[in-house]
Design a protein around this motif. Structure first.
Motif, mmCIF file in Angstrom:
data_model
loop_
_atom_site.group_PDB
_atom_site.id
_atom_site.type_symbol
_atom_site.label_atom_id
_atom_site.label_comp_id
_atom_site.label_asym_id
_atom_site.label_seq_id
_atom_site.Cartn_x
_atom_site.Cartn_y
_atom_site.Cartn_z
ATOM 1 N N LEU A 75 2.414 110.553 34.433
ATOM 2 C CA LEU A 75 2.168 110.370 35.793
ATOM 3 C C LEU A 75 3.126 109.349 36.594
ATOM 4 C CD1 LEU A 75 -1.600 110.102 36.645
ATOM 5 C CD2 LEU A 75 0.126 112.032 37.098
ATOM 6 N N CYS A 76 3.319 108.273 36.050
ATOM 7 C CA CYS A 76 4.115 107.512 36.573
ATOM 8 C C CYS A 76 5.719 107.881 36.585
ATOM 9 C CB CYS A 76 4.311 106.311 35.863
ATOM 10 S SG CYS A 76 2.682 105.158 36.115
ATOM 11 N N ILE A 77 6.239 108.546 35.482
ATOM 12 C CA ILE A 77 7.582 109.209 35.244
ATOM 13 C C ILE A 77 7.811 110.311 36.394
ATOM 14 C CG2 ILE A 77 9.091 110.545 33.913
ATOM 15 C CD1 ILE A 77 7.845 108.887 31.316
ATOM 16 N N VAL A 78 6.839 111.205 36.622
ATOM 17 C CA VAL A 78 6.990 112.180 37.411
ATOM 18 C C VAL A 78 7.060 111.597 38.789
ATOM 19 C CG1 VAL A 78 5.717 114.130 38.566
ATOM 20 C CG2 VAL A 78 5.770 113.909 36.077
ATOM 21 N N ILE A 101 0.884 102.000 47.408
ATOM 22 C CA ILE A 101 -0.269 103.118 47.883
ATOM 23 C C ILE A 101 -0.228 104.131 46.784
ATOM 24 C CG2 ILE A 101 -1.130 104.634 49.560
ATOM 25 C CD1 ILE A 101 0.090 102.831 51.595
ATOM 26 N N ALA A 102 0.931 104.700 46.437
ATOM 27 C CA ALA A 102 0.909 105.928 45.669
ATOM 28 C C ALA A 102 0.653 105.564 44.284
ATOM 29 C CB ALA A 102 2.312 106.523 45.621
ATOM 30 N N LEU A 132 -3.357 105.419 39.748
ATOM 31 C CA LEU A 132 -4.309 104.637 38.782
ATOM 32 C C LEU A 132 -5.845 105.102 39.052
ATOM 33 C CD1 LEU A 132 -2.680 101.184 38.759
ATOM 34 C CD2 LEU A 132 -2.632 102.862 37.046
ATOM 35 N N ALA A 133 -6.209 105.085 40.208
ATOM 36 C CA ALA A 133 -7.637 105.656 40.638
ATOM 37 C C ALA A 133 -7.792 106.926 39.964
ATOM 38 C CB ALA A 133 -7.567 105.480 42.201
ATOM 39 N N VAL A 134 -6.861 107.913 40.261
ATOM 40 C CA VAL A 134 -7.101 109.347 39.601
ATOM 41 C C VAL A 134 -7.199 109.311 38.106
ATOM 42 C CG1 VAL A 134 -6.124 111.494 39.356
ATOM 43 C CG2 VAL A 134 -6.134 110.536 41.477
ATOM 44 N N LEU A 135 -6.422 108.335 37.421
ATOM 45 C CA LEU A 135 -6.330 108.145 36.213
ATOM 46 C C LEU A 135 -7.528 107.427 35.623
ATOM 47 C CD1 LEU A 135 -4.910 108.439 33.171
ATOM 48 C CD2 LEU A 135 -3.788 106.313 33.818
ATOM 49 N N ALA A 136 -8.180 106.458 36.226
ATOM 50 C CA ALA A 136 -9.383 105.876 36.043
ATOM 51 C C ALA A 136 -10.416 106.893 36.068
ATOM 52 C CB ALA A 136 -9.624 104.549 36.703
#
Length: 369
Positions: A320-323, A339-340, A345-349
């Motif tokens: 996710l971070c790389i993309v 913000i992004a 991180l919220a989606v991943l959690a």
């Protein structure tokens, strides 16, 4: 990993006995079987013994090197051979009296002394050669000792030394030298030795070193087919370990973890592919394949392996971070970046929490039944 597995099984045996699912003789038989099969692993005390052996070996070599000129030449060579012989003989004696960890620690001291002797004797007699050749000789000597003494710790040490030799041979990616394909032969020999010595950890390291070999080969040659083949072979390993675990275990004898190795190899291969096509349309396709692999690993093997689950979570989050960095990060300011990142991180959690609940639900239902 073995210690946590044994602890969990012991808790399950106690729970089964308390619930009346098994009787006391069966529970004791299961505990005895667990103890016999777990005996080959390293306990915390064994790990401390190995670390102490490495520190003691280093101290001996430093002492010898510091007083090197104070000894006559013959005495120097005799002292080094005496240290090597005493360490291996002492380790063999300790293993005979069933002090397994202390015996393996003695073998490690002997192996470290042998490596130091190569450097000191080479310096004393002005022998020609480089670091790579010294490492290869060191690996050969430790391997012979592992075979003779049937030492699992020496086998692991030989695998680590072999990987160090590969790195020294290939660290200069632009030197134009050939890739040392004989490393595969070295690994094949070490694999056979690991079966003889019962060094399961060495086999795990050998599988990881194959990923290292493929990665260094790609960096050395820049042939994109290498990471593709690595990802394809790793996918095959993962699927075989998922749908034919008994066959894979009979062939590899890893004691579990083949799925984790498969996912690691796949991620390594696809990472090189993504960096190679980062500025091309194929990047998003490679990213989607990696996302799909992490999700597929969770579905196919996440329920049985906590390590695989957390590796898949890490792959998903890093991807996710790389993309984001490649496709969006350059178009946002600092505030937008924060913000992004928080949203990602919220989606991943959220995904991890939901998946963990789904993993625990069947176990809870099984216990209630």
């Amino acid at each position: 990993m073995m210690a946590s597995y044994v602890s969990k099984v012991r808790q399950d045996i106690s729970r089964w006995l308390a619930e009346g699912l098994i009787d006391a003789p069966t529970a004791q038989a299961l505990r005895n079987d667990i103890d016999s099969r777990a005996g080959g692993g390293f306990s915390f005390g064994g790990i401390l013994a190995v670390l102490a052996a490495l520190l003691l070996g280093a101290a001996i070599l430093i002492f010898v090197a510091a007083n090197w000129l104070a000894f006559p030449r013959v005495a120097r060579v005799g002292l080094l051979f005496a240290i090597i012989l005493a360490a291996h003989a002492g380790g063999a004696f300790l293993k005979l009296v069933r002090r397994e960890a202390a015996g393996e620690a003695g073998f490690l001291i002997g192996g470290a002394a042998f490596g130091g002797s190569i450097a000191l004797i080479g310096q004393m007699y002005h022998l020609s050669g480089d670091e790579a050749q010294a490492l290869l000789v060191w690996c050969a000597g430790v391997t012979v000792a592992a075979v003779i003494l049937r030492s699992a710790a020496s086998t692991v040490a030989a695998v680590v030394i072999a990987a160090s030799w590969l790195w020294v041979e290939m660290w200069d990616f632009w030197s134009g030298a050939d890739v040392p394909h004989e490393y595969l032969l070295v690994l094949a020999v070490l694999w056979a030795v690991s079966l003889w010595t019962g060094a399961r950890s060495a086999r795990h390291l050998i599988v990881l070193s194959l990923v290292l070999y493929a990665s260094l080969s790609y960096l050395h040659t820049e042939q994109l087919v290498i990471p593709f083949l690595l990802a394809l072979a790793s996918t095959g390993l993962f699927l075989a370990a998922t749908f034919r675990p008994e066959s894979i275990e009979r062939f590899l004898r890893l004691g579990g973890g083949a799925q984790v190795h498969g996912l690691l190899g796949f991620v390594a291969g696809m990472s090189f592919v993504q960096f190679a096509v980062m500025d091309e349309p194929g990047f998003m396709l490679a990213a989607l394949v990696t996302f799909g692999a992490s999700i597929g690993a969770l579905i196919l093997g996440g329920r049985e392996s906590r390590m695989l689950r957390w590796l898949a979570y890490a792959v998903f989050g890093v991807e996710l971070c790389i993309v984001y960095v490649v496709t969006v990060g350059t178009m946002l300011g600092t505030a937008g970046f924060l913000i992004a990142t928080g949203a990602l991180l919220a989606v991943l959690a959220f995904v991890i929490t939901r998946f963990e609940r789904r993993m625990k639900a069947p176990a809870a239902q099984g216990g209630a039944a």
